[in-house]
Scaffold this motif. Structure first.
Motif, PDB file in Angstrom:
ATOM      1  N   LEU A   1       0.810  -1.143  -0.091  1.00 19.24           N
ATOM      2  CA  LEU A   1      -0.003  -0.032   0.046  1.00 19.24           C
ATOM      3  C   LEU A   1       0.760   1.107   0.025  1.00 19.24           C
ATOM      4  O   LEU A   1       1.881   1.439   0.697  1.00 19.24           O
ATOM      5  CB  LEU A   1      -1.046  -0.182   1.258  1.00 19.24           C
ATOM      6  N   VAL A   2       0.500   2.202  -0.738  1.00 17.20           N
ATOM      7  CA  VAL A   2       1.072   3.421  -0.846  1.00 17.20           C
ATOM      8  C   VAL A   2       0.090   4.596  -0.468  1.00 17.20           C
ATOM      9  O   VAL A   2      -1.000   4.467  -1.195  1.00 17.20           O
ATOM     10  CB  VAL A   2       1.813   3.737  -2.257  1.00 17.20           C
ATOM     11  N   THR A   3       0.297   5.573   0.411  1.00 18.22           N
ATOM     12  CA  THR A   3      -0.808   6.595   0.704  1.00 18.22           C
ATOM     13  C   THR A   3      -0.176   7.828   0.105  1.00 18.22           C
ATOM     14  O   THR A   3       1.272   8.152   0.230  1.00 18.22           O
ATOM     15  CB  THR A   3      -1.444   6.530   2.122  1.00 18.22           C
ATOM     16  N   PHE A   4      -0.603   8.790  -0.374  1.00 14.89           N
ATOM     17  CA  PHE A   4      -0.504  10.191  -0.502  1.00 14.89           C
ATOM     18  C   PHE A   4      -1.324  11.175  -0.269  1.00 14.89           C
ATOM     19  O   PHE A   4      -2.482  10.985  -0.367  1.00 14.89           O
ATOM     20  CB  PHE A   4       0.262  10.122  -2.134  1.00 14.89           C
ATOM     21  N   ARG A   5      -0.748  12.346   0.049  1.00 14.85           N
ATOM     22  CA  ARG A   5      -1.541  13.471   0.096  1.00 14.85           C
ATOM     23  C   ARG A   5      -1.367  14.663  -0.900  1.00 14.85           C
ATOM     24  O   ARG A   5      -0.277  14.794  -1.235  1.00 14.85           O
ATOM     25  CB  ARG A   5      -1.259  14.172   1.528  1.00 14.85           C
ATOM     26  N   LEU A   6      -2.670  14.921  -1.580  1.00 19.05           N
ATOM     27  CA  LEU A   6      -2.353  15.964  -2.725  1.00 19.05           C
ATOM     28  C   LEU A   6      -1.880  17.290  -2.258  1.00 19.05           C
ATOM     29  O   LEU A   6      -2.108  17.690  -0.979  1.00 19.05           O
ATOM     30  CB  LEU A   6      -3.813  15.905  -3.309  1.00 19.05           C
ATOM     31  N   ARG A   7      -1.208  17.806  -3.008  1.00 18.42           N
ATOM     32  CA  ARG A   7      -0.748  19.008  -2.583  1.00 18.42           C
ATOM     33  C   ARG A   7      -1.978  20.136  -2.506  1.00 18.42           C
ATOM     34  O   ARG A   7      -3.145  20.001  -2.949  1.00 18.42           O
ATOM     35  CB  ARG A   7       0.034  19.783  -3.425  1.00 18.42           C
ATOM     36  N   GLU A   8      -1.811  21.274  -1.533  1.00 25.73           N
ATOM     37  CA  GLU A   8      -3.067  22.091  -1.426  1.00 25.73           C
ATOM     38  C   GLU A   8      -3.433  22.761  -2.780  1.00 25.73           C
ATOM     39  O   GLU A   8      -2.724  23.047  -3.440  1.00 25.73           O
ATOM     40  CB  GLU A   8      -2.306  23.338  -0.587  1.00 25.73           C
ATOM     41  N   GLY A   9      -4.783  22.689  -2.868  1.00 29.41           N
ATOM     42  CA  GLY A   9      -5.296  23.330  -4.044  1.00 29.41           C
ATOM     43  C   GLY A   9      -5.523  22.177  -5.268  1.00 29.41           C
ATOM     44  O   GLY A   9      -6.426  22.300  -6.260  1.00 29.41           O
ATOM     45  N   ALA A  10      -4.831  21.102  -5.445  1.00 33.93           N
ATOM     46  CA  ALA A  10      -5.339  19.792  -6.005  1.00 33.93           C
ATOM     47  C   ALA A  10      -6.762  19.248  -5.656  1.00 33.93           C
ATOM     48  O   ALA A  10      -7.069  19.317  -4.305  1.00 33.93           O
ATOM     49  CB  ALA A  10      -4.180  18.876  -6.247  1.00 33.93           C
ATOM     50  N   ASN A  11      -7.469  18.965  -6.683  1.00 35.12           N
ATOM     51  CA  ASN A  11      -8.926  18.684  -6.307  1.00 35.12           C
ATOM     52  C   ASN A  11      -8.891  16.894  -6.330  1.00 35.12           C
ATOM     53  O   ASN A  11      -8.745  16.275  -7.407  1.00 35.12           O
ATOM     54  CB  ASN A  11      -9.744  19.047  -7.481  1.00 35.12           C
ATOM     55  N   VAL A  12      -9.162  16.300  -5.271  1.00 34.88           N
ATOM     56  CA  VAL A  12      -9.211  14.839  -4.920  1.00 34.88           C
ATOM     57  C   VAL A  12     -10.412  14.251  -5.645  1.00 34.88           C
ATOM     58  O   VAL A  12     -10.048  13.363  -6.362  1.00 34.88           O
ATOM     59  CB  VAL A  12      -9.224  14.453  -3.445  1.00 34.88           C
ATOM     60  N   ARG A  13     -11.458  14.964  -5.916  1.00 35.06           N
ATOM     61  CA  ARG A  13     -12.719  14.284  -6.560  1.00 35.06           C
ATOM     62  C   ARG A  13     -12.192  14.324  -8.160  1.00 35.06           C
ATOM     63  O   ARG A  13     -12.629  12.910  -8.779  1.00 35.06           O
ATOM     64  CB  ARG A  13     -14.004  15.224  -6.536  1.00 35.06           C
ATOM     65  N   ASP A  14     -11.436  15.097  -8.551  1.00 39.82           N
ATOM     66  CA  ASP A  14     -11.071  15.168 -10.191  1.00 39.82           C
ATOM     67  C   ASP A  14     -10.025  14.100 -10.076  1.00 39.82           C
ATOM     68  O   ASP A  14      -9.717  13.513 -11.223  1.00 39.82           O
ATOM     69  CB  ASP A  14     -10.350  16.561 -10.429  1.00 39.82           C
ATOM     70  N   PHE A  15      -9.274  13.656  -8.841  1.00 43.81           N
ATOM     71  CA  PHE A  15      -8.020  12.751  -9.171  1.00 43.81           C
ATOM     72  C   PHE A  15      -8.842  11.283  -9.509  1.00 43.81           C
ATOM     73  O   PHE A  15      -8.575  10.674 -10.764  1.00 43.81           O
ATOM     74  CB  PHE A  15      -7.351  12.605  -7.930  1.00 43.81           C
ATOM     75  N   PHE A  16      -9.804  10.945  -8.727  1.00 44.12           N
ATOM     76  CA  PHE A  16     -10.538   9.764  -8.989  1.00 44.12           C
ATOM     77  C   PHE A  16     -11.355  10.191 -10.321  1.00 44.12           C
ATOM     78  O   PHE A  16     -11.276   8.701 -11.095  1.00 44.12           O
ATOM     79  CB  PHE A  16     -11.495   9.477  -7.894  1.00 44.12           C
ATOM     80  N   ARG A  17     -11.861  11.000 -10.727  1.00 43.71           N
ATOM     81  CA  ARG A  17     -12.320  11.104 -12.108  1.00 43.71           C
ATOM     82  C   ARG A  17     -11.519  10.924 -13.204  1.00 43.71           C
ATOM     83  O   ARG A  17     -11.860  10.388 -14.402  1.00 43.71           O
ATOM     84  CB  ARG A  17     -13.138  12.400 -12.306  1.00 43.71           C
ATOM     85  N   GLY A  18     -10.332  11.311 -12.947  1.00 47.68           N
ATOM     86  CA  GLY A  18      -9.189  11.344 -14.207  1.00 47.68           C
ATOM     87  C   GLY A  18      -8.868  10.018 -14.550  1.00 47.68           C
ATOM     88  O   GLY A  18      -8.041   9.903 -15.312  1.00 47.68           O
ATOM     89  N   LEU A  19      -9.032   9.104 -13.486  1.00 42.02           N
ATOM     90  CA  LEU A  19      -8.280   7.652 -13.666  1.00 42.02           C
ATOM     91  C   LEU A  19      -9.096   7.094 -14.804  1.00 42.02           C
ATOM     92  O   LEU A  19     -10.172   7.060 -14.721  1.00 42.02           O
ATOM     93  CB  LEU A  19      -8.478   7.052 -12.576  1.00 42.02           C
ATOM     94  N   ALA A  20      -8.246   5.991 -15.758  1.00 48.55           N
ATOM     95  CA  ALA A  20      -9.068   5.601 -16.941  1.00 48.55           C
ATOM     96  C   ALA A  20      -9.510   4.114 -16.441  1.00 48.55           C
ATOM     97  O   ALA A  20     -10.305   3.471 -16.716  1.00 48.55           O
ATOM     98  CB  ALA A  20      -8.155   5.571 -18.111  1.00 48.55           C
ATOM     99  N   TRP A  21      -8.497   3.405 -15.822  1.00 45.51           N
ATOM    100  CA  TRP A  21      -8.684   1.757 -15.700  1.00 45.51           C
ATOM    101  C   TRP A  21      -8.366   1.568 -14.049  1.00 45.51           C
ATOM    102  O   TRP A  21      -8.761   0.372 -13.661  1.00 45.51           O
ATOM    103  CB  TRP A  21      -7.841   1.103 -16.304  1.00 45.51           C
ATOM    104  N   ILE A  22      -7.584   2.310 -13.393  1.00 44.83           N
ATOM    105  CA  ILE A  22      -7.570   1.896 -11.845  1.00 44.83           C
ATOM    106  C   ILE A  22      -8.774   2.471 -11.175  1.00 44.83           C
ATOM    107  O   ILE A  22      -9.146   3.481 -11.531  1.00 44.83           O
ATOM    108  CB  ILE A  22      -6.513   2.576 -11.315  1.00 44.83           C
ATOM    109  N   LYS A  23      -9.465   1.364 -10.600  1.00 45.69           N
ATOM    110  CA  LYS A  23     -10.947   1.415 -10.083  1.00 45.69           C
ATOM    111  C   LYS A  23     -10.833   2.186  -8.577  1.00 45.69           C
ATOM    112  O   LYS A  23     -10.040   1.666  -7.644  1.00 45.69           O
ATOM    113  CB  LYS A  23     -11.621   0.246 -10.012  1.00 45.69           C
ATOM    114  N   LEU A  24     -11.627   2.888  -8.294  1.00 38.97           N
ATOM    115  CA  LEU A  24     -12.063   3.350  -6.871  1.00 38.97           C
ATOM    116  C   LEU A  24     -12.872   2.181  -6.133  1.00 38.97           C
ATOM    117  O   LEU A  24     -14.022   1.854  -6.567  1.00 38.97           O
ATOM    118  CB  LEU A  24     -12.798   4.671  -6.970  1.00 38.97           C
TER     119      LEU A  24
END
Ligand code: PLP
Length: 398
Positions: free
Chosen positions: A304-327
């Protein structure tokens, strides 16, 4: 003997089937076991025969539990319907009403709910303390503390507590030590060697390994496992034969899966730590606990690898932007998956406490699978670009 039609419908059975020896273990998909006479039945009650009724015990559940027991180095093991069933059984095997559990503040959300909401109704109390700090942990003991519940690798920030020191402290205070070894697996760590009395697993994760089973297991000292088995039977949280069969089948490839999971995850962690959209990466051995990872996890950091997005980056868009890795709100499959701990595993923890533990909105946990790590990084780059507001969601060609 000549049977009429309706009797033949019920009693057909190929002759001699039981004399064949299959290469793979058969599935004892049965709710109960047959006895030829009352003497045989009596032999069950004197302990000479192990099986009577699947809720009490089943050969497939035993097969799986024996495998984990051998890997963890325990005296005995009992399978359960889920990781939570295993935690419930292990806990009730060690504590009585009026006694208290001591556990880390960042314990898995399901365990937090079980301890604070359900066990509280049975008169069992719980105290939380920072597991990284042995002195602070020691101060949280009360005269009623009877069980110390620990996790090998914490979720989601993947910290490795000083387990041998915590186990020694607990033993000195007369407490039973239970360690949830789900994230590390016995391939990386064997907490019974550090003084734990019991180890529990959500076998739903790496032990079964393919995301198609819900299972749990308790292994360790015989006297506690015996009691855990009685609790599993009494509460009806036994593992079904088919799930046990699948879990035992998955267990056979644990070493090769874990080795590749760890190699891939280390590479993903290093890659993420250089990405400008990422404020911080949490990975045992990379971000923290360098020495402990070497002594406790044999130098491997897990899957497992966990990361924190930098201030201002949108976490919802991170998940939306993935093409094949599933939430997916789980981990440990052969496929890489991502999770959002604040809205799933840690949802039950009050928001202010959650933030204080570092589980903020921008925290993403990646369960690194067995794909080519270059493809995993390319895909995460897609999500990170979207989080930064310049994503393009394209599926790679086959
Ligand atoms: C560390 C840990 N322990 C226990 C559990 C509970 O396991 P299960 O879902 O199999 O009941 C989980 C589930 O995610 C977990 O992550």
């Amino acid at each position: 003997m000549t049977w009429r039609f309706d009797t033949r419908v019920v009693h057909f059975r190929p002759k001699g089937l039981e004399r064949e020896t299959p290469k793979a273990p058969p599935i004892y998909q049965t709710s109960a076991f047959v006895f030829s006479n009352l003497e045989e039945l009596e032999a069950y009650f004197t302990g000479e025969r192990p099986y009577l009724y699947t809720r009490y015990r089943n050969p497939n559940a035993d097969d799986f539990a024996r495998g984990v027991t051998a890997l963890e180095g325990g005296e005995d093991g009992a399978a359960a319907a889920s990781g939570m069933a295993a935690i419930l059984a292990a806990t009730l095997a060690a504590v009585k009403p009026g006694e208290r559990i001591l556990c880390p503040e960042e314990v898995y959300g399901g365990t937090y709910l079980l301890f604070t909401r359900e066990l509280a109704r049975l008169g069992i109390g719980v105290d939380f303390a920072p597991a990284q700090d042995v002195d602070a942990f020691a101060r949280a003991f009360t005269p009623a503390t009877r069980l110390v519940f620990l996790e090998t690798i914490s979720n989601p920030l993947l910290r490795v507590p000083p387990l041998p020191e915590l186990a020694a402290l607990a033993r000195k205070r007369g407490a039973v030590v239970v360690v949830d070894n789900t994230f590390a697996t016995p391939y990386l760590a064997r907490p019974l060697e550090w003084g734990a009395h019991l180890v529990v697993h959500s076998a739903t994760k790496f032990l079964a390994g393919h995301g198609d089973v819900t299972a749990g297991v308790v292994v360790g000292e015989g006297r506690f496992v015996k009691r855990a088995r009685e609790i599993i039977a009494a509460y009806g949280c036994h593992l079904s034969p088919f799930e046990a069969w699948l879990a035992a089948r998955g267990l056979k490839t644990l070493s090769v899966r874990m080795e590749r999971h760890c190699q891939n995850a280390a590479r993903v962690a290093r890659w993420l730590s250089e990405h400008p959209a990422v404020a911080r990466v949490f990975y045992p051995g990379l971000s923290h606990d360098e020495d402990r990872v070497h002594t406790l996890l044999g130098g491997r950091g897990g899957a497992l690898v966990t990361f924190r997005l930098r201030e201002g980056a949108n976490v919802r868009d991170f998940f939306r932007g993935l093409a094949w890795i599933k939430l997916v709100p789980t981990l440990a499959g052969v496929e890489t998956t991502v999770a959002h701990p604040a809205s799933t595993s840690h949802r039950a923890i009050p928001p202010a406490k959650r933030r204080a533990l570092g589980v903020t909105e921008g925290v993403v946990r990646v369960s690194v699978g067995l794909e080519d790590p270059a493809d995993i990084c390319e895909e995460l780059a897609r999500g990170l670009a979207a989080a930064e507001g310049n994503g393009e969601r394209t599926m790679p060609s086959d």
